[in-house]
Design a protein around this motif. Structure first.
Motif, PDB file in Angstrom:
ATOM      1  N   LEU A   1       1.399  11.907  -7.734  1.00 16.73           N
ATOM      2  CA  LEU A   1       0.808  12.171  -9.043  1.00 16.73           C
ATOM      3  C   LEU A   1      -0.424  13.079  -8.965  1.00 16.73           C
ATOM      4  CD1 LEU A   1       1.171   8.636 -10.664  1.00 16.73           C
ATOM      5  CD2 LEU A   1       2.446  10.724 -11.237  1.00 16.73           C
ATOM      6  N   GLY A   2      -0.790  13.499  -7.743  1.00 14.29           N
ATOM      7  CA  GLY A   2      -1.872  14.463  -7.608  1.00 14.29           C
ATOM      8  C   GLY A   2      -3.191  13.919  -7.093  1.00 14.29           C
ATOM      9  N   THR A   3      -3.235  12.662  -6.710  1.00 15.71           N
ATOM     10  CA  THR A   3      -4.469  12.062  -6.211  1.00 15.71           C
ATOM     11  C   THR A   3      -4.501  12.099  -4.684  1.00 15.71           C
ATOM     12  OG1 THR A   3      -4.561  10.569  -8.106  1.00 15.71           O
ATOM     13  CG2 THR A   3      -5.835   9.928  -6.162  1.00 15.71           C
ATOM     14  N   ASP A   4      -5.590  12.562  -4.119  1.00 18.26           N
ATOM     15  CA  ASP A   4      -5.758  12.475  -2.667  1.00 18.26           C
ATOM     16  C   ASP A   4      -5.895  11.010  -2.283  1.00 18.26           C
ATOM     17  OD1 ASP A   4      -5.703  15.222  -2.531  1.00 18.26           O
ATOM     18  OD2 ASP A   4      -7.744  15.445  -1.783  1.00 18.26           O
ATOM     19  N   VAL A   5      -5.340  10.652  -1.134  1.00 17.38           N
ATOM     20  CA  VAL A   5      -5.432   9.277  -0.650  1.00 17.38           C
ATOM     21  C   VAL A   5      -5.948   9.279   0.787  1.00 17.38           C
ATOM     22  CG1 VAL A   5      -3.631   8.407  -2.182  1.00 17.38           C
ATOM     23  CG2 VAL A   5      -3.014   9.192   0.103  1.00 17.38           C
ATOM     24  N   VAL A   6      -6.643   8.216   1.148  1.00 17.56           N
ATOM     25  CA  VAL A   6      -7.162   8.026   2.499  1.00 17.56           C
ATOM     26  C   VAL A   6      -6.557   6.745   3.049  1.00 17.56           C
ATOM     27  CG1 VAL A   6      -9.200   7.681   3.947  1.00 17.56           C
ATOM     28  CG2 VAL A   6      -9.336   9.174   1.940  1.00 17.56           C
ATOM     29  N   LEU A   7      -5.890   6.856   4.195  1.00 17.71           N
ATOM     30  CA  LEU A   7      -5.257   5.710   4.845  1.00 17.71           C
ATOM     31  C   LEU A   7      -6.087   5.307   6.048  1.00 17.71           C
ATOM     32  CD1 LEU A   7      -1.557   6.959   4.701  1.00 17.71           C
ATOM     33  CD2 LEU A   7      -2.870   5.713   2.956  1.00 17.71           C
ATOM     34  N   ASP A   8      -6.814   4.216   5.893  1.00 19.43           N
ATOM     35  CA  ASP A   8      -7.728   3.694   6.909  1.00 19.43           C
ATOM     36  C   ASP A   8      -6.981   2.657   7.744  1.00 19.43           C
ATOM     37  OD1 ASP A   8      -9.886   2.727   8.352  1.00 19.43           O
ATOM     38  OD2 ASP A   8     -10.869   1.774   6.645  1.00 19.43           O
ATOM     39  N   TYR A   9      -5.934   3.103   8.473  1.00 20.11           N
ATOM     40  CA  TYR A   9      -5.046   2.186   9.180  1.00 20.11           C
ATOM     41  C   TYR A   9      -5.205   2.239  10.695  1.00 20.11           C
ATOM     42  CZ  TYR A   9      -2.058   2.085   4.910  1.00 20.11           C
ATOM     43  OH  TYR A   9      -1.561   1.965   3.659  1.00 20.11           O
ATOM     44  N   GLY A  10      -5.415   3.379  11.267  1.00 23.05           N
ATOM     45  CA  GLY A  10      -5.495   3.515  12.719  1.00 23.05           C
ATOM     46  C   GLY A  10      -4.330   4.278  13.311  1.00 23.05           C
ATOM     47  N   PHE A  11      -3.121   4.022  12.819  1.00 19.44           N
ATOM     48  CA  PHE A  11      -1.920   4.711  13.303  1.00 19.44           C
ATOM     49  C   PHE A  11      -1.901   4.773  14.824  1.00 19.44           C
ATOM     50  CE2 PHE A  11      -2.513   6.029   8.937  1.00 19.44           C
ATOM     51  CZ  PHE A  11      -1.259   5.759   8.421  1.00 19.44           C
ATOM     52  N   TRP A  12      -1.898   3.580  15.424  1.00 23.80           N
ATOM     53  CA  TRP A  12      -2.018   3.450  16.878  1.00 23.80           C
ATOM     54  C   TRP A  12      -0.802   3.946  17.643  1.00 23.80           C
ATOM     55  CZ3 TRP A  12      -4.405  -2.021  18.006  1.00 23.80           C
ATOM     56  CH2 TRP A  12      -5.717  -2.050  17.519  1.00 23.80           C
ATOM     57  N   PHE A  56       0.828  -1.212   0.000  1.00 22.56           N
ATOM     58  CA  PHE A  56       0.000   0.000   0.000  1.00 22.56           C
ATOM     59  C   PHE A  56       0.858   1.256   0.000  1.00 22.56           C
ATOM     60  CE2 PHE A  56      -4.112  -1.693   2.221  1.00 22.56           C
ATOM     61  CZ  PHE A  56      -4.377  -2.491   1.122  1.00 22.56           C
ATOM     62  N   GLN A  57       1.909   1.269   0.818  1.00 23.29           N
ATOM     63  CA  GLN A  57       2.729   2.477   0.917  1.00 23.29           C
ATOM     64  C   GLN A  57       3.299   2.861  -0.440  1.00 23.29           C
ATOM     65  OE1 GLN A  57       5.401   3.116   4.289  1.00 23.29           O
ATOM     66  NE2 GLN A  57       7.000   3.606   2.802  1.00 23.29           N
ATOM     67  N   ALA A  58       3.829   1.901  -1.167  1.00 26.98           N
ATOM     68  CA  ALA A  58       4.374   2.207  -2.491  1.00 26.98           C
ATOM     69  C   ALA A  58       3.293   2.796  -3.395  1.00 26.98           C
ATOM     70  CB  ALA A  58       4.969   0.945  -3.112  1.00 26.98           C
ATOM     71  N   GLN A  59       2.085   2.262  -3.298  1.00 29.99           N
ATOM     72  CA  GLN A  59       0.994   2.714  -4.159  1.00 29.99           C
ATOM     73  C   GLN A  59       0.444   4.079  -3.748  1.00 29.99           C
ATOM     74  OE1 GLN A  59       0.171   0.979  -7.026  1.00 29.99           O
ATOM     75  NE2 GLN A  59       2.071   0.009  -6.343  1.00 29.99           N
ATOM     76  N   TRP A  60       0.203   4.286  -2.441  1.00 29.49           N
ATOM     77  CA  TRP A  60      -0.397   5.556  -2.051  1.00 29.49           C
ATOM     78  C   TRP A  60       0.590   6.705  -2.204  1.00 29.49           C
ATOM     79  CZ3 TRP A  60       1.556   8.580   1.726  1.00 29.49           C
ATOM     80  CH2 TRP A  60       2.149   8.016   2.850  1.00 29.49           C
ATOM     81  N   VAL A  61       1.867   6.457  -1.962  1.00 28.18           N
ATOM     82  CA  VAL A  61       2.865   7.517  -2.161  1.00 28.18           C
ATOM     83  C   VAL A  61       2.888   7.913  -3.636  1.00 28.18           C
ATOM     84  CG1 VAL A  61       5.333   8.047  -2.152  1.00 28.18           C
ATOM     85  CG2 VAL A  61       4.283   6.996  -0.136  1.00 28.18           C
ATOM     86  N   GLN A  62       2.930   6.928  -4.521  1.00 30.65           N
ATOM     87  CA  GLN A  62       2.943   7.230  -5.949  1.00 30.65           C
ATOM     88  C   GLN A  62       1.676   7.978  -6.368  1.00 30.65           C
ATOM     89  OE1 GLN A  62       3.125   3.840  -8.567  1.00 30.65           O
ATOM     90  NE2 GLN A  62       3.555   5.097 -10.355  1.00 30.65           N
ATOM     91  N   ALA A  63       0.525   7.514  -5.906  1.00 32.81           N
ATOM     92  CA  ALA A  63      -0.728   8.177  -6.265  1.00 32.81           C
ATOM     93  C   ALA A  63      -0.749   9.627  -5.774  1.00 32.81           C
ATOM     94  CB  ALA A  63      -1.915   7.399  -5.685  1.00 32.81           C
ATOM     95  N   ALA A  64      -0.339   9.841  -4.531  1.00 32.57           N
ATOM     96  CA  ALA A  64      -0.340  11.205  -3.986  1.00 32.57           C
ATOM     97  C   ALA A  64       0.659  12.093  -4.728  1.00 32.57           C
ATOM     98  CB  ALA A  64      -0.038  11.172  -2.489  1.00 32.57           C
TER      99      ALA A  64
END
Length: 166
Positions: A75-86, A65-73
């Motif tokens: 490139l100009g796409t907003d991303v939502v990380l539904d992880y929790g970050f505890w 996911f990290q590789a994908q969301w970083v690339q998407a962001a």
């Protein structure tokens, strides 16, 4: 023409705090690309995966996911990380990664009392058992209590947004 990088919307909250609900809302309204590990682990391992399979699968998914969301962001796409970050460490690593790539981070804090959280989890568990909800994993009371010990609320020096503010 300079392209604006996408914004990273990260959701901080314990089990049952409403992260997935907010993630789906942000996905529709912004619009954004949503990353929800529970949906993927459910699709790959079922609603109640054994611990020895779940942990390695989750770790692999988060790396992917990290590789994908970083690339998407980037490139100009907003991303939502539904992880929790505890943990604070996870949040600090996220801040550093976003800074490294010049990405704007919006960290949302979702919280409720343990009674409300467990009530929501029980309701979700019932929907999962009845086959009415896919993409969620089963949480039993013992795991809920064990996981609670690993949850670190945001520290006062951590900037955050509350749901509804963008």
């Amino acid at each position: 023409m300079t392209m604006r990088p996408g914004r990273v919307h990260a959701l901080h909250g314990f089990i049952g705090s409403g992260k997935s609900t907010l993630a789906r809302q942000l996905e529709r309204e912004l619009p954004a690309l949503r990353f929800s590990p529970d949906e993927w682990t459910h699709a790959l391992l079922g609603a109640d995966p054994p611990e020895d399979l779940y942990r390695p699968a989750l770790a692999a998914l988060l790396r992917l996911f990290q590789a994908q969301w970083v690339q998407a962001a980037c490139l100009g796409t907003d991303v939502v990380l539904d992880y929790g970050f505890w943990s604070r460490r996870e949040r600090d690593e996220l801040r550093a990664l976003c800074a490294q790539h010049g990405l704007d981070l919006r960290l949302y804090r979702l919280q409720a009392s343990d009674e409300v959280l467990w009530s929501r989890v029980e309701a979700r568990n019932a929907r999962v058992s009845a086959g009415q909800e896919s993409g969620s994993v089963w949480i039993n009371p013992w795991d809920f209590q064990q996981f609670r010990q690993h949850f670190q609320p945001l520290d006062p020096d951590e900037p955050c947004a509350v749901p509804g503010s963008r």
